[in-house]
Scaffold this motif. Structure first.
Motif, short mmCIF file in Angstrom:
data_model
loop_
_atom_site.label_atom_id
_atom_site.label_comp_id
_atom_site.label_asym_id
_atom_site.label_seq_id
_atom_site.Cartn_x
_atom_site.Cartn_y
_atom_site.Cartn_z
N GLY A 36 0.80 -1.22 0.00
CA GLY A 36 0.00 0.00 0.00
C GLY A 36 0.83 1.27 0.00
N LYS A 37 2.02 1.20 0.56
CA LYS A 37 2.97 2.33 0.60
C LYS A 37 2.38 3.61 1.19
CE LYS A 37 6.37 0.58 -2.27
NZ LYS A 37 6.96 -0.49 -1.54
N ASN A 38 1.33 3.50 2.00
CA ASN A 38 0.78 4.65 2.68
C ASN A 38 0.89 4.37 4.18
OD1 ASN A 38 -0.65 6.72 3.85
ND2 ASN A 38 -2.49 6.44 2.62
N TYR A 39 1.80 5.07 4.83
CA TYR A 39 2.06 4.81 6.24
C TYR A 39 1.35 5.81 7.15
CZ TYR A 39 5.40 1.92 3.86
OH TYR A 39 5.95 0.99 3.02
N GLU A 40 0.57 6.73 6.56
CA GLU A 40 -0.21 7.67 7.34
C GLU A 40 -1.58 7.11 7.68
OE1 GLU A 40 -0.36 11.37 5.23
OE2 GLU A 40 1.82 11.50 5.11
N LYS A 41 -2.17 6.38 6.75
CA LYS A 41 -3.46 5.72 6.95
C LYS A 41 -3.35 4.32 6.38
CE LYS A 41 -6.30 9.86 6.71
NZ LYS A 41 -7.23 9.98 7.76
N ILE A 42 -3.69 3.33 7.20
CA ILE A 42 -3.56 1.93 6.78
C ILE A 42 -4.92 1.27 6.93
CG2 ILE A 42 -2.49 -0.29 7.32
CD1 ILE A 42 -0.03 1.30 8.29
N GLU A 43 -5.27 0.45 5.95
CA GLU A 43 -6.52 -0.29 6.03
C GLU A 43 -6.31 -1.58 6.81
OE1 GLU A 43 -9.93 -0.82 2.91
OE2 GLU A 43 -8.48 -2.44 2.61
N PHE A 44 -7.04 -1.71 7.91
CA PHE A 44 -7.00 -2.88 8.77
C PHE A 44 -8.27 -3.69 8.54
CE2 PHE A 44 -3.93 -0.19 10.70
CZ PHE A 44 -3.15 -0.93 11.56
N LYS A 45 -8.22 -4.96 8.90
CA LYS A 45 -9.38 -5.83 8.80
C LYS A 45 -9.86 -6.20 10.20
CE LYS A 45 -7.64 -7.90 4.57
NZ LYS A 45 -7.14 -9.12 3.94
N LEU A 46 -11.15 -6.25 10.35
CA LEU A 46 -11.78 -6.76 11.57
C LEU A 46 -12.96 -7.59 11.09
CD1 LEU A 46 -11.88 -6.79 14.70
CD2 LEU A 46 -13.54 -4.94 14.53
N ASP A 47 -12.76 -8.89 11.02
CA ASP A 47 -13.75 -9.80 10.46
C ASP A 47 -13.99 -9.39 9.01
OD1 ASP A 47 -15.22 -12.09 10.71
OD2 ASP A 47 -16.95 -11.13 11.64
N PRO A 56 -0.35 7.25 14.12
CA PRO A 56 0.36 8.35 14.77
C PRO A 56 1.69 8.63 14.05
CG PRO A 56 -0.48 6.82 16.42
CD PRO A 56 -0.70 6.18 15.06
N GLU A 57 2.00 9.88 13.91
CA GLU A 57 3.19 10.30 13.15
C GLU A 57 4.47 9.63 13.64
OE1 GLU A 57 5.49 14.43 12.07
OE2 GLU A 57 3.32 14.50 12.43
N GLU A 58 4.60 9.44 14.96
CA GLU A 58 5.82 8.86 15.50
C GLU A 58 5.99 7.38 15.13
OE1 GLU A 58 2.78 9.31 18.85
OE2 GLU A 58 3.53 10.48 17.18
N PHE A 59 4.95 6.73 14.62
CA PHE A 59 5.04 5.32 14.22
C PHE A 59 5.25 5.12 12.73
CE2 PHE A 59 2.20 3.82 17.98
CZ PHE A 59 3.27 3.90 18.83
N GLN A 60 5.04 6.15 11.93
CA GLN A 60 5.01 5.97 10.48
C GLN A 60 6.33 5.47 9.90
OE1 GLN A 60 3.37 9.57 8.75
NE2 GLN A 60 1.56 9.44 10.07
N LEU A 61 7.44 6.07 10.27
CA LEU A 61 8.74 5.64 9.75
C LEU A 61 9.06 4.22 10.24
CD1 LEU A 61 11.28 6.21 8.12
CD2 LEU A 61 12.27 7.28 10.16
N GLU A 62 8.77 3.95 11.50
CA GLU A 62 9.01 2.63 12.05
C GLU A 62 8.21 1.56 11.29
OE1 GLU A 62 7.63 0.24 16.01
OE2 GLU A 62 8.43 2.26 16.32
N ILE A 63 6.95 1.83 11.03
CA ILE A 63 6.11 0.87 10.29
C ILE A 63 6.67 0.67 8.89
CG2 ILE A 63 3.82 0.54 9.28
CD1 ILE A 63 2.70 1.87 11.87
N GLU A 64 7.08 1.75 8.25
CA GLU A 64 7.67 1.63 6.90
C GLU A 64 8.91 0.73 6.94
OE1 GLU A 64 9.48 4.42 3.33
OE2 GLU A 64 8.77 5.38 5.17
N GLN A 65 9.77 0.92 7.93
CA GLN A 65 11.00 0.12 8.02
C GLN A 65 10.72 -1.34 8.36
OE1 GLN A 65 13.19 2.50 10.84
NE2 GLN A 65 14.09 3.76 9.22
N ILE A 66 9.81 -1.59 9.31
CA ILE A 66 9.51 -2.96 9.72
C ILE A 66 8.81 -3.72 8.59
CG2 ILE A 66 8.11 -4.37 11.31
CD1 ILE A 66 10.46 -3.27 12.80
N CYS A 67 8.02 -3.02 7.79
CA CYS A 67 7.26 -3.68 6.71
C CYS A 67 8.04 -3.80 5.40
CB CYS A 67 5.93 -2.96 6.48
SG CYS A 67 4.78 -3.20 7.84
N LYS A 68 9.29 -3.42 5.42
CA LYS A 68 10.12 -3.60 4.23
C LYS A 68 10.57 -5.06 4.20
CE LYS A 68 14.20 -1.82 1.94
NZ LYS A 68 15.34 -0.92 2.03
#
Length: 173
Positions: A36-47, A56-68
């Motif tokens: 998706g390459k969008n780390y500001e808004k992510i689509e999650f599933k619930l059922d 949150p802004e402080e998580f965006q870079l971390e999520i990008e790096q972990i999801c590489k």
């Protein structure tokens, strides 16, 4: 990875998704987040719901790096299986202001598998807590697995359309 281990891993992820859903944790796979390459808004599933969650802004870079993805011999692999976010069971399509402590990284392990060096290294670099979900007993399923097909109808009648299909039984893990 042979087909048997791959199947066990996929089943483990299915059990984990079901458990997360029952506990009102929406989830997004690391692979989908990367694609998706969008780390500001992510689509999650619930059922069956899809919930667009502001990150949150402080998580965006971390999520990008972990999801590489890392390059494996045959296929790329990710540090963790899912990013999960705690939501209300009646959550609508959008969640604009999640709390920072509502996020978890989830790694699913089936059987006796252990975290990899890459996963342990990633854990030391993340501020989002990491939970390992261990699913045991998949390779020793004692009940027969039954699959049946029927004609697709608008609203299936489970008793008529799947007469030999018992309710699925879930185990806590």
């Amino acid at each position: 990875m042979d087909m048997s281990n791959r199947l066990i891993g996929m089943l483990g992820e299915c059990f984990a998704k079901e458990w997360l859903t029952k506990k009102d944790w929406a989830y997004a796979s690391s692979e989908q987040i990367f694609k998706g390459k969008n780390y500001e808004k992510i689509e999650f599933k619930l059922d069956a719901k899809r919930i667009l969650i502001s990150i949150p802004e402080e998580f965006q870079l971390e999520i990008e790096q972990i999801c590489k993805p890392h390059r494996g011999i045959f296929t790329p692999y990710f540090d963790y299986d899912f990013l999960a976010c705690k939501v209300a069971s009646n959550q609508t399509r959008f969640l604009e202001d999640p709390r920072e402590d509502d996020f978890l990284w989830i790694e699913v392990k089936a059987g006796n598998s252990i975290p990899s060096r890459a996963q342990l290294k990633a854990k030391s670099k993340t501020s989002i807590p990491v939970k390992m979900c261990r699913v045991k007993g998949i390779s020793n399923i004692t009940n027969d697995i039954f699959i049946e097909f029927s004609e697709l109808k608008e609203i299936p009648n489970l008793k008529e359309d799947f007469p030999n299909f018992d309710d699925v039984k879930w185990r806590d893990f």
